[in-house]
Design a protein around this motif. Structure first.
Motif, PDB file in Angstrom:
ATOM      1  N   SER A   1       8.000   0.635  -7.507  1.00  0.00           N
ATOM      2  CA  SER A   1       6.668   0.612  -6.908  1.00  0.00           C
ATOM      3  C   SER A   1       5.593   0.436  -7.962  1.00  0.00           C
ATOM      4  CB  SER A   1       6.396   1.908  -6.132  1.00  0.00           C
ATOM      5  OG  SER A   1       6.080   2.972  -7.014  1.00  0.00           O
TER       6      SER A   1
ATOM      7  N   GLN B   1      -1.983  10.076  -0.740  1.00  0.00           N
ATOM      8  CA  GLN B   1      -2.432   8.689  -0.715  1.00  0.00           C
ATOM      9  C   GLN B   1      -2.209   8.062   0.654  1.00  0.00           C
ATOM     10  OE1 GLN B   1       0.170   7.637  -3.974  1.00  0.00           O
ATOM     11  NE2 GLN B   1      -1.570   6.950  -5.206  1.00  0.00           N
ATOM     12  N   LEU B   2      -1.022   8.277   1.193  1.00  0.00           N
ATOM     13  CA  LEU B   2      -0.661   7.716   2.495  1.00  0.00           C
ATOM     14  C   LEU B   2      -1.630   8.179   3.570  1.00  0.00           C
ATOM     15  CD1 LEU B   2       2.908   7.532   3.982  1.00  0.00           C
ATOM     16  CD2 LEU B   2       1.105   8.633   5.272  1.00  0.00           C
TER      17      LEU B   2
ATOM     18  N   THR C   1       8.616  -4.370  -3.147  1.00  0.00           N
ATOM     19  CA  THR C   1       7.431  -4.648  -3.956  1.00  0.00           C
ATOM     20  C   THR C   1       7.550  -6.007  -4.636  1.00  0.00           C
ATOM     21  OG1 THR C   1       7.120  -2.291  -4.370  1.00  0.00           O
ATOM     22  CG2 THR C   1       5.940  -3.808  -5.802  1.00  0.00           C
TER      23      THR C   1
ATOM     24  N   SER D   1       3.990   5.597  -2.566  1.00  0.00           N
ATOM     25  CA  SER D   1       2.779   6.414  -2.451  1.00  0.00           C
ATOM     26  C   SER D   1       3.114   7.883  -2.237  1.00  0.00           C
ATOM     27  CB  SER D   1       1.905   5.916  -1.299  1.00  0.00           C
ATOM     28  OG  SER D   1       2.539   6.134  -0.057  1.00  0.00           O
ATOM     29  N   SER D   2       2.168   8.738  -2.564  1.00  0.00           N
ATOM     30  CA  SER D   2       2.300  10.160  -2.264  1.00  0.00           C
ATOM     31  C   SER D   2       1.809  10.410  -0.842  1.00  0.00           C
ATOM     32  CB  SER D   2       1.467  10.989  -3.238  1.00  0.00           C
ATOM     33  OG  SER D   2       0.082  10.712  -3.052  1.00  0.00           O
TER      34      SER D   2
ATOM     35  N   LYS E   1       2.506  10.476  -8.890  1.00  0.00           N
ATOM     36  CA  LYS E   1       2.260   9.099  -9.288  1.00  0.00           C
ATOM     37  C   LYS E   1       1.113   8.537  -8.428  1.00  0.00           C
ATOM     38  CE  LYS E   1       7.279   8.799  -9.492  1.00  0.00           C
ATOM     39  NZ  LYS E   1       8.470   8.092  -8.957  1.00  0.00           N
TER      40      LYS E   1
ATOM     41  N   LEU F   1      -5.073   6.539   3.332  1.00  0.00           N
ATOM     42  CA  LEU F   1      -5.066   5.151   3.772  1.00  0.00           C
ATOM     43  C   LEU F   1      -5.044   5.046   5.294  1.00  0.00           C
ATOM     44  CD1 LEU F   1      -2.533   3.767   1.152  1.00  0.00           C
ATOM     45  CD2 LEU F   1      -4.911   3.037   1.381  1.00  0.00           C
TER      46      LEU F   1
ATOM     47  N   ASN G   1       7.908  11.041  -5.936  1.00  0.00           N
ATOM     48  CA  ASN G   1       6.733  11.563  -5.250  1.00  0.00           C
ATOM     49  C   ASN G   1       7.099  12.332  -3.986  1.00  0.00           C
ATOM     50  OD1 ASN G   1       4.487  11.044  -6.794  1.00  0.00           O
ATOM     51  ND2 ASN G   1       3.836   9.213  -5.685  1.00  0.00           N
TER      52      ASN G   1
ATOM     53  N   TYR H   1       2.797   2.036  -8.000  1.00  0.00           N
ATOM     54  CA  TYR H   1       2.321   3.365  -8.367  1.00  0.00           C
ATOM     55  C   TYR H   1       3.206   3.971  -9.456  1.00  0.00           C
ATOM     56  CZ  TYR H   1      -0.252   3.171  -3.910  1.00  0.00           C
ATOM     57  OH  TYR H   1      -1.072   2.813  -2.873  1.00  0.00           O
TER      58      TYR H   1
ATOM     59  N   LEU I   1       0.792  -1.225   0.000  1.00  0.00           N
ATOM     60  CA  LEU I   1       0.000   0.000   0.000  1.00  0.00           C
ATOM     61  C   LEU I   1       0.827   1.280   0.000  1.00  0.00           C
ATOM     62  CD1 LEU I   1      -2.759  -0.977   2.606  1.00  0.00           C
ATOM     63  CD2 LEU I   1      -2.973  -0.918   0.116  1.00  0.00           C
ATOM     64  N   PHE I   2       2.014   1.247   0.608  1.00  0.00           N
ATOM     65  CA  PHE I   2       2.704   2.510   0.871  1.00  0.00           C
ATOM     66  C   PHE I   2       3.977   2.739   0.064  1.00  0.00           C
ATOM     67  CE2 PHE I   2       0.143   1.733   4.692  1.00  0.00           C
ATOM     68  CZ  PHE I   2      -0.551   2.924   4.748  1.00  0.00           C
TER      69      PHE I   2
END
Length: 222
Positions: A169, A55-56, A191, A51-52, A143, A59, A110, A171, A47-48
């Motif tokens: 990633s 996004q983080l 990942t 991530s931006s 992203k 979540l 990001n 993303y 999930l992370f």
């Protein structure tokens, strides 16, 4: 059929140039737990990674069941700084790759400019990217939107289809595909390889493989 050789290599930063994702995920997991959001180690990676901040935050808010105030991360910043100062290094082999490349290259992350510069400095890589650092803060959408990679390509004067992106990633891979660029998915980090695999994407597991792979790359959309 292979497209012509790339004219620009765009590197992600965290997990590609600097070995920071394991550090971030470990500290993130502890911080999120303090905020009432529990995640497993597998969830942290899925999930992370890449991530931006937007996004983080979304979540964490969803898992915690509450909104977080602006600047919620500031009281915890010292935990990240202490861990990064003590542990951060360049990704194994990446220094040799940068020295061996005979193509122009830049960075598109990001992360914010301040954190990018700090991590490059910690890993001894800043000098190699001066004047060629692009942040999601420079564009409307980070992203997985293609905006950041397209911005980097424009700034470097290279058409998107002539760019090769190195990402670790899901993303980032999604963003590069959306930008119409060739993608090299680095599967030597957190990942899972299956989350990077897909159209126009060549997977590899060690940075020292990259220079040779760039000479014979799958075409975008292949």
């Amino acid at each position: 059929m292979t497209l012509d050789r790339a004219e620009l290599v765009i590197f992600d930063c965290d997990g590609v140039l600097v070995d920071s994702e394991r550090i971030y995920c470990r500290v993130d997991r502890a911080v999120f737990a303090r905020l009432g959001a529990e995640f497993s180690e597998e969830e942290m990676a899925d999930l992370f990674v890449g991530s931006s901040k937007k996004q983080l935050t979304a979540l964490v808010e969803e898992r915690a069941g509450r909104r977080l105030q602006d600047g919620w991360e500031l009281p915890f910043q010292h935990l990240y700084d202490e861990a990064l100062d003590a542990e951060l290094t360049a990704v194994d082999g990446v220094t040799e790759v940068l020295d061996a490349l005979d193509l122009p290259f830049c960075l598109a992350s990001n992360g914010g400019h301040t954190s990018i510069r700090r991590n490059l400095t910690r890993a001894g890589l800043l000098g190699r990217f001066e004047g060629r650092v692009f942040s999601a803060h420079d564009v409307a959408h980070g992203k997985p939107a293609p905006d950041l990679f397209l911005h980097a390509a424009r700034a470097m004067g290279v058409p998107p289809e002539r760019c090769a992106v190195v990402e670790d990633s899901a993303y980032g891979v999604q963003a590069a595909r959306a930008a119409g660029m060739r993608v090299f998915g680095y599967a030597g980090g957190l990942t899972r390889a299956e989350r990077l695999a897909g159209p126009g994407t060549h997977l590899f597991t060690h940075m020292r493989e990259l220079p040779a792979l760039l000479a014979v790359a799958p075409g975008a959309g292949a």
